[in-house]
Design a protein around this motif. Structure first.
Motif, PDB file in Angstrom:
ATOM      1  N   ARG A  56      -8.035 133.148 -20.099  1.00 41.71           N
ATOM      2  CA  ARG A  56      -8.990 132.082 -20.454  1.00 41.71           C
ATOM      3  C   ARG A  56      -9.447 131.316 -19.212  1.00 41.71           C
ATOM      4  O   ARG A  56     -10.634 131.004 -19.070  1.00 41.71           O
ATOM      5  CB  ARG A  56      -8.368 131.110 -21.460  1.00 41.71           C
ATOM      6  N   ARG A  59     -11.828 133.496 -17.212  1.00 40.78           N
ATOM      7  CA  ARG A  59     -13.104 133.610 -17.914  1.00 40.78           C
ATOM      8  C   ARG A  59     -13.900 132.299 -17.790  1.00 40.78           C
ATOM      9  O   ARG A  59     -15.102 132.306 -17.541  1.00 40.78           O
ATOM     10  CB  ARG A  59     -12.867 133.972 -19.382  1.00 40.78           C
ATOM     11  N   HIS A  60     -13.217 131.162 -17.942  1.00 37.42           N
ATOM     12  CA  HIS A  60     -13.886 129.864 -17.826  1.00 37.42           C
ATOM     13  C   HIS A  60     -14.503 129.712 -16.439  1.00 37.42           C
ATOM     14  O   HIS A  60     -15.635 129.246 -16.296  1.00 37.42           O
ATOM     15  CB  HIS A  60     -12.890 128.731 -18.103  1.00 37.42           C
ATOM     16  N   GLU A  63     -17.655 131.848 -16.301  1.00 37.95           N
ATOM     17  CA  GLU A  63     -18.736 131.375 -17.159  1.00 37.95           C
ATOM     18  C   GLU A  63     -19.307 130.028 -16.734  1.00 37.95           C
ATOM     19  O   GLU A  63     -20.495 129.769 -16.913  1.00 37.95           O
ATOM     20  CB  GLU A  63     -18.246 131.292 -18.609  1.00 37.95           C
ATOM     21  N   HIS A  64     -18.472 129.143 -16.196  1.00 36.65           N
ATOM     22  CA  HIS A  64     -18.909 127.778 -15.900  1.00 36.65           C
ATOM     23  C   HIS A  64     -18.990 127.452 -14.413  1.00 36.65           C
ATOM     24  O   HIS A  64     -19.560 126.429 -14.042  1.00 36.65           O
ATOM     25  CB  HIS A  64     -17.983 126.765 -16.584  1.00 36.65           C
ATOM     26  N   ALA A  67     -13.033 125.544 -13.262  1.00 35.14           N
ATOM     27  CA  ALA A  67     -11.911 125.679 -14.196  1.00 35.14           C
ATOM     28  C   ALA A  67     -10.718 124.984 -13.558  1.00 35.14           C
ATOM     29  O   ALA A  67     -10.736 124.698 -12.357  1.00 35.14           O
ATOM     30  CB  ALA A  67     -11.575 127.153 -14.436  1.00 35.14           C
ATOM     31  N   GLN A  86     -12.616 121.480 -16.964  1.00 34.18           N
ATOM     32  CA  GLN A  86     -12.883 122.481 -17.991  1.00 34.18           C
ATOM     33  C   GLN A  86     -13.682 121.859 -19.127  1.00 34.18           C
ATOM     34  O   GLN A  86     -13.692 120.638 -19.302  1.00 34.18           O
ATOM     35  CB  GLN A  86     -11.595 123.091 -18.518  1.00 34.18           C
ATOM     36  N   ALA A  89     -12.430 123.430 -25.679  1.00 33.40           N
ATOM     37  CA  ALA A  89     -12.803 124.507 -26.595  1.00 33.40           C
ATOM     38  C   ALA A  89     -12.816 124.050 -28.045  1.00 33.40           C
ATOM     39  O   ALA A  89     -12.777 124.874 -28.947  1.00 33.40           O
ATOM     40  CB  ALA A  89     -11.848 125.683 -26.421  1.00 33.40           C
TER      41      ALA A  89
END
Length: 184
Positions: A56, A59-60, A63-64, A67, A86, A89
């Motif tokens: 996670r 991936r964060h 994507e962003h 993190a 972050q 979620a």
């Protein structure tokens, strides 16, 4: 603090905050399995749960562009925790937002390392990311965490305190205090 925008690598006097790598799993699993570290979470985490957390976090980051990053002491490769920004979620009255979070190996408590790392993450959020506000939250019993939030200049917003939607109603950790820090 130096920033490497291509890798989101932050450095402080004593720390390097860097993207996670697969080989960090044993250190992350060790930290997440410590009952002292996880006292204010529902439970300690198994190696598989830590593996899912690592996925996670990675991936964060992809994507962003940010993190909670792996925290290592300068001159070391051993992960002693994580700190960074972050996007929560879950849905709440204050989301969408960006929160600052940290977790530190208990053997490193009392050295102001979490504060140092969090300050670097805040500077990155308000600087490179241009955020107007960063939030944080914790359970009322987590004195270490909310005292750190206050040292960072964050202020509790009692009107925004909430019951965490990821926990069952009435759970001992359900109630959370919300803290805010604005760039200005």
């Amino acid at each position: 603090m130096n920033r490497d925008p291509a890798m989101t690598r932050l450095t402080t006097e004593r720390l390097i905050l860097r993207p996670w790598r697969e080989e960090d799993l044993p250190d992350l699993a060790r930290i997440n399995a410590d009952p002292r570290v996880m006292e204010h979470f529902p439970s300690v985490m198994s190696e598989e749960e830590s593996r899912a957390m690592l996925a996670r976090l990675m991936r964060h980051q992809r994507e962003h562009g940010f993190a909670p990053l792996a925290m290592v002491r300068t001159g070391s490769e051993r992960v002693i925790g994580c700190a960074g920004l972050q996007v929560p979620a879950f849905a709440a009255d204050f989301t969408p937002c960006v929160e600052i979070a940290w977790r530190l190996d208990a053997d490193h408590w009392g050295q102001e390392l979490a504060t140092e790392a969090a300050r670097a993450a805040l500077e990155d959020g308000f600087g490179r990311l241009g955020l107007a506000e960063i939030l944080s939250f914790t359970v009322p019993a987590n004195r270490r965490s909310w005292r750190l939030m206050e040292r960072l200049g964050m202020r509790r917003d009692p009107a925004a305190d909430f019951d965490h939607p990821g926990l069952p109603p009435g759970h001992r950790l359900s109630r959370h205090w919300l803290y805010r820090l604005r760039r200005d």
